[in-house]
Design a protein around this motif. Structure first.
Motif, PDB file in Angstrom:
ATOM      1  N   CYS A 118       0.314  -1.199   0.131  1.00 18.62           N
ATOM      2  CA  CYS A 118       0.415   0.420  -0.410  1.00 18.62           C
ATOM      3  C   CYS A 118       1.064   1.439  -0.071  1.00 18.62           C
ATOM      4  CB  CYS A 118      -0.828   0.011   1.533  1.00 18.62           C
ATOM      5  SG  CYS A 118      -2.139  -1.520   2.068  1.00 18.62           S
ATOM      6  N   GLY A 119       0.206   2.326  -0.628  1.00 20.86           N
ATOM      7  CA  GLY A 119       0.536   3.737  -0.357  1.00 20.86           C
ATOM      8  C   GLY A 119       1.604   4.237  -1.606  1.00 20.86           C
ATOM      9  N   GLY A 120       1.309   3.590  -2.818  1.00 21.50           N
ATOM     10  CA  GLY A 120       1.943   3.581  -3.665  1.00 21.50           C
ATOM     11  C   GLY A 120       0.895   3.952  -4.954  1.00 21.50           C
ATOM     12  N   LEU A 121       0.006   3.262  -5.634  1.00 22.79           N
ATOM     13  CA  LEU A 121      -0.996   3.578  -6.615  1.00 22.79           C
ATOM     14  C   LEU A 121      -2.510   3.225  -6.165  1.00 22.79           C
ATOM     15  CD1 LEU A 121       0.664   2.582 -10.413  1.00 22.79           C
ATOM     16  CD2 LEU A 121       0.545   5.173  -9.388  1.00 22.79           C
ATOM     17  N   THR A 122      -3.090   3.464  -6.225  1.00 24.62           N
ATOM     18  CA  THR A 122      -4.525   3.230  -6.199  1.00 24.62           C
ATOM     19  C   THR A 122      -5.438   2.797  -6.788  1.00 24.62           C
ATOM     20  OG1 THR A 122      -4.649   4.411  -4.115  1.00 24.62           O
ATOM     21  CG2 THR A 122      -7.411   3.647  -5.457  1.00 24.62           C
ATOM     22  N   GLY A 123      -5.724   1.656  -7.896  1.00 27.48           N
ATOM     23  CA  GLY A 123      -6.824   1.625  -8.783  1.00 27.48           C
ATOM     24  C   GLY A 123      -7.962   1.429  -9.173  1.00 27.48           C
ATOM     25  N   VAL A 124      -9.098   2.215  -9.628  1.00 27.54           N
ATOM     26  CA  VAL A 124      -9.837   2.567  -9.741  1.00 27.54           C
ATOM     27  C   VAL A 124     -10.898   1.728 -10.703  1.00 27.54           C
ATOM     28  CG1 VAL A 124     -12.167   4.343  -9.381  1.00 27.54           C
ATOM     29  CG2 VAL A 124      -9.592   5.003  -8.381  1.00 27.54           C
ATOM     30  N   THR A 125     -11.906   1.206 -10.895  1.00 31.34           N
ATOM     31  CA  THR A 125     -13.003   1.138 -11.799  1.00 31.34           C
ATOM     32  C   THR A 125     -13.881   2.113 -12.261  1.00 31.34           C
ATOM     33  OG1 THR A 125     -12.703  -1.263 -11.805  1.00 31.34           O
ATOM     34  CG2 THR A 125     -14.684  -0.787 -12.487  1.00 31.34           C
ATOM     35  N   PRO A 126     -13.576   2.592 -13.174  1.00 30.25           N
ATOM     36  CA  PRO A 126     -14.265   4.085 -13.367  1.00 30.25           C
ATOM     37  C   PRO A 126     -16.344   3.183 -13.348  1.00 30.25           C
ATOM     38  CG  PRO A 126     -13.070   3.618 -15.115  1.00 30.25           C
ATOM     39  CD  PRO A 126     -12.892   2.519 -14.477  1.00 30.25           C
ATOM     40  N   LEU A 127     -17.213   3.933 -13.222  1.00 24.57           N
ATOM     41  CA  LEU A 127     -18.942   3.524 -13.003  1.00 24.57           C
ATOM     42  C   LEU A 127     -19.144   3.553 -14.196  1.00 24.57           C
ATOM     43  CD1 LEU A 127     -19.936   4.866  -9.446  1.00 24.57           C
ATOM     44  CD2 LEU A 127     -19.131   2.095 -10.730  1.00 24.57           C
ATOM     45  N   SER A 128     -19.142   4.736 -15.303  1.00 24.69           N
ATOM     46  CA  SER A 128     -19.394   5.093 -16.500  1.00 24.69           C
ATOM     47  C   SER A 128     -20.359   3.749 -17.606  1.00 24.69           C
ATOM     48  CB  SER A 128     -18.967   6.112 -17.823  1.00 24.69           C
ATOM     49  OG  SER A 128     -17.511   5.773 -17.170  1.00 24.69           O
ATOM     50  N   LEU A 129     -19.507   3.136 -17.583  1.00 25.70           N
ATOM     51  CA  LEU A 129     -19.166   2.317 -18.214  1.00 25.70           C
ATOM     52  C   LEU A 129     -20.314   0.998 -18.019  1.00 25.70           C
ATOM     53  CD1 LEU A 129     -17.928   0.884 -21.088  1.00 25.70           C
ATOM     54  CD2 LEU A 129     -16.858  -0.665 -19.854  1.00 25.70           C
ATOM     55  N   TYR A 130     -20.412   1.140 -16.300  1.00 27.15           N
ATOM     56  CA  TYR A 130     -21.183  -0.422 -15.541  1.00 27.15           C
ATOM     57  C   TYR A 130     -22.582   0.727 -15.449  1.00 27.15           C
ATOM     58  CZ  TYR A 130     -16.349  -2.185 -16.198  1.00 27.15           C
ATOM     59  OH  TYR A 130     -15.458  -2.906 -17.002  1.00 27.15           O
ATOM     60  N   TYR A 131     -23.064   2.220 -15.779  1.00 21.56           N
ATOM     61  CA  TYR A 131     -24.513   2.622 -15.309  1.00 21.56           C
ATOM     62  C   TYR A 131     -25.115   1.924 -15.504  1.00 21.56           C
ATOM     63  CZ  TYR A 131     -26.603   5.974 -13.409  1.00 21.56           C
ATOM     64  OH  TYR A 131     -27.609   7.178 -12.804  1.00 21.56           O
ATOM     65  N   PRO A 132     -25.545   1.838 -16.927  1.00 19.50           N
ATOM     66  CA  PRO A 132     -26.706   0.949 -17.339  1.00 19.50           C
ATOM     67  C   PRO A 132     -26.978  -0.292 -16.662  1.00 19.50           C
ATOM     68  CG  PRO A 132     -25.141   2.189 -19.086  1.00 19.50           C
ATOM     69  CD  PRO A 132     -24.045   2.060 -17.958  1.00 19.50           C
ATOM     70  N   TRP A 133     -25.732  -0.785 -16.270  1.00 22.93           N
ATOM     71  CA  TRP A 133     -25.701  -2.644 -15.045  1.00 22.93           C
ATOM     72  C   TRP A 133     -26.484  -2.392 -13.953  1.00 22.93           C
ATOM     73  CZ3 TRP A 133     -23.145  -4.151 -11.118  1.00 22.93           C
ATOM     74  CH2 TRP A 133     -23.845  -4.976 -10.298  1.00 22.93           C
ATOM     75  N   ILE A 134     -26.083  -1.611 -13.351  1.00 27.33           N
ATOM     76  CA  ILE A 134     -25.883  -1.050 -12.340  1.00 27.33           C
ATOM     77  C   ILE A 134     -27.609  -0.450 -12.086  1.00 27.33           C
ATOM     78  CG2 ILE A 134     -26.024   1.345 -10.547  1.00 27.33           C
ATOM     79  CD1 ILE A 134     -23.109   1.177 -11.130  1.00 27.33           C
ATOM     80  N   LEU A 135     -27.942   0.618 -12.687  1.00 27.79           N
ATOM     81  CA  LEU A 135     -29.727   0.955 -12.903  1.00 27.79           C
ATOM     82  C   LEU A 135     -30.332  -0.443 -12.744  1.00 27.79           C
ATOM     83  CD1 LEU A 135     -29.330   4.114 -15.145  1.00 27.79           C
ATOM     84  CD2 LEU A 135     -29.871   3.906 -12.148  1.00 27.79           C
ATOM     85  N   GLN A 136     -29.447  -1.204 -13.834  1.00 22.54           N
ATOM     86  CA  GLN A 136     -30.717  -2.467 -13.474  1.00 22.54           C
ATOM     87  C   GLN A 136     -30.655  -3.379 -12.899  1.00 22.54           C
ATOM     88  OE1 GLN A 136     -28.871  -5.164 -17.178  1.00 22.54           O
ATOM     89  NE2 GLN A 136     -31.207  -6.415 -17.506  1.00 22.54           N
ATOM     90  N   ALA A 137     -29.574  -3.478 -12.519  1.00 18.46           N
ATOM     91  CA  ALA A 137     -29.519  -4.516 -11.590  1.00 18.46           C
ATOM     92  C   ALA A 137     -30.484  -3.778  -9.835  1.00 18.46           C
ATOM     93  CB  ALA A 137     -27.921  -4.587 -10.774  1.00 18.46           C
ATOM     94  N   ALA A 138     -29.626  -2.723  -9.934  1.00 12.18           N
ATOM     95  CA  ALA A 138     -30.854  -1.936  -9.053  1.00 12.18           C
ATOM     96  C   ALA A 138     -32.456  -2.548  -8.815  1.00 12.18           C
ATOM     97  CB  ALA A 138     -30.549  -0.624  -8.691  1.00 12.18           C
ATOM     98  N   LYS A 139     -33.176  -2.084 -10.108  1.00  8.47           N
ATOM     99  CA  LYS A 139     -34.528  -2.650  -9.738  1.00  8.47           C
ATOM    100  C   LYS A 139     -34.483  -4.122  -9.557  1.00  8.47           C
ATOM    101  CE  LYS A 139     -37.987  -2.161 -13.571  1.00  8.47           C
ATOM    102  NZ  LYS A 139     -37.979  -1.606 -15.685  1.00  8.47           N
ATOM    103  N   GLN A 140     -33.630  -4.877 -10.209  1.00  7.88           N
ATOM    104  CA  GLN A 140     -34.193  -5.985 -10.129  1.00  7.88           C
ATOM    105  C   GLN A 140     -33.974  -6.263  -8.587  1.00  7.88           C
ATOM    106  OE1 GLN A 140     -31.045  -8.096 -12.624  1.00  7.88           O
ATOM    107  NE2 GLN A 140     -32.167  -8.127 -14.153  1.00  7.88           N
ATOM    108  N   LEU A 141     -32.841  -5.816  -8.013  1.00  6.07           N
ATOM    109  CA  LEU A 141     -33.042  -6.240  -6.347  1.00  6.07           C
ATOM    110  C   LEU A 141     -34.701  -5.525  -5.760  1.00  6.07           C
ATOM    111  CD1 LEU A 141     -29.292  -5.597  -5.704  1.00  6.07           C
ATOM    112  CD2 LEU A 141     -30.182  -7.749  -5.276  1.00  6.07           C
ATOM    113  N   GLY A 142     -35.465  -4.665  -6.692  1.00  5.26           N
ATOM    114  CA  GLY A 142     -36.436  -4.346  -5.918  1.00  5.26           C
ATOM    115  C   GLY A 142     -35.783  -2.759  -4.792  1.00  5.26           C
ATOM    116  N   SER A 143     -34.639  -2.047  -5.926  1.00  3.81           N
ATOM    117  CA  SER A 143     -34.404  -0.707  -5.220  1.00  3.81           C
ATOM    118  C   SER A 143     -34.332   0.155  -6.213  1.00  3.81           C
ATOM    119  CB  SER A 143     -32.390  -0.755  -4.410  1.00  3.81           C
ATOM    120  OG  SER A 143     -33.328  -1.561  -3.058  1.00  3.81           O
ATOM    121  N   PRO A 144     -35.168   0.779  -7.048  1.00  5.47           N
ATOM    122  CA  PRO A 144     -34.020   1.237  -8.174  1.00  5.47           C
ATOM    123  C   PRO A 144     -34.052   2.435  -7.637  1.00  5.47           C
ATOM    124  CG  PRO A 144     -36.782   1.080  -8.189  1.00  5.47           C
ATOM    125  CD  PRO A 144     -36.441   0.720  -7.278  1.00  5.47           C
TER     126      PRO A 144
END
Length: 249
Positions: free
Chosen positions: A220-246
């Motif tokens: 730890c203490g060097g680089l931090t790797g981040v997964t951006p959300l923009s590419l996966y945002y449509p899935w996030i909306l779909q999965a939230a709806k499927q989980l009953g929390s649109p």
């Protein structure tokens, strides 16, 4: 060498000590949307409430075959455990790809009641350039190898380095530039929210996936790797709806 930052505290003895989100990073004061996630296999991660009963985190934090609980702390820092009601992992997430240190769809949603005030997600693609400033919040260790040093939510503002894209963003402490130990994510910060100030509003634009020690060594203490959300945002909306929390798009 990249370090996968969900390792259980008991497995940390082999990691070299280095300050991480830890090296002087202040504790977050007041209300926040970040939560801690613990698994029955001994791992811990960070997540972010994006609805009253929905938490966003990294997919590698919640592999199948284990049980997970949400940990919230009251004003006296006493933990409260909440049972999860469902988990959705992005179908394109590949543990094999992740273990090979390549970018993958490292995002997941957890259905769980939380008292945290939800944080907004920015789902549109952002123009990210080296030198841009992003802020992360996590419950991870302040000293790699010291399992007792985690559990306090801390915040650090880091700068973008390398060639950021819609699959991965790399962050570094601008004061140390990955040349010596500095601020960054550590064990327990996987899934931690990464924020950007957009129009004066702090919005979630990614989740933490991995870290290195200075000079790209393991730790730890060097680089931090981040997964951006923009590419996966449509899935996030779909999965939230499927989980009953649109979520509102």
């Amino acid at each position: 060498m990249r370090h996968l930052i969900l390792v259980a505290p008991l497995l940390l003895a082999s990691l070299s000590p280095a300050p991480a989100l830890v090296g002087g990073a202040p504790a977050v004061q007041g209300p926040h949307a970040a939560v801690m996630i613990v698994g029955s296999r001994g791992n811990s991660c960070t997540g972010i409430a994006v609805a009253r009963d929905l938490v966003l985190t990294a997919a590698h934090c919640v592999p199948a075959g284990a049980e997970y609980k949400l940990v919230e702390f009251d004003a006296q820092r006493q933990p409260r455990l909440r049972d999860t009601q469902g988990i959705a992992r992005h179908p394109q997430f590949s543990q094999k790809t992740f273990d090979a240190h390549r970018a993958t769809a490292d995002v997941a949603l957890i259905k769980v009641a939380t008292s945290a005030m939800p944080a907004p997600i920015h789902g549109e693609r952002l123009k990210i350039a080296p030198g841009d400033r992003l802020t992360l919040q996590g419950f991870g260790l302040t000293r790699a190898g010291d399992g007792k040093s985690g559990g306090t939510l801390r915040s650090a503002t880091l700068t973008v380095t390398g060639k950021p894209g819609n699959l991965q963003i790399r962050l570094m402490d601008p004061a140390t530039r990955n040349e010596r130990p500095g601020l960054g994510a550590c064990t327990g910060d996987s899934g931690a929210p990464v924020f950007r100030d957009i129009g004066g509003r702090m919005m979630v634009v990614g989740v933490v996936s991995w870290s290195t020690a200075a000079g790209n060594e393991a730790g730890c203490g060097g680089l931090t790797g981040v997964t951006p959300l923009s590419l996966y945002y449509p899935w996030i909306l779909q999965a939230a709806k499927q989980l009953g929390s649109p979520l509102a798009p």
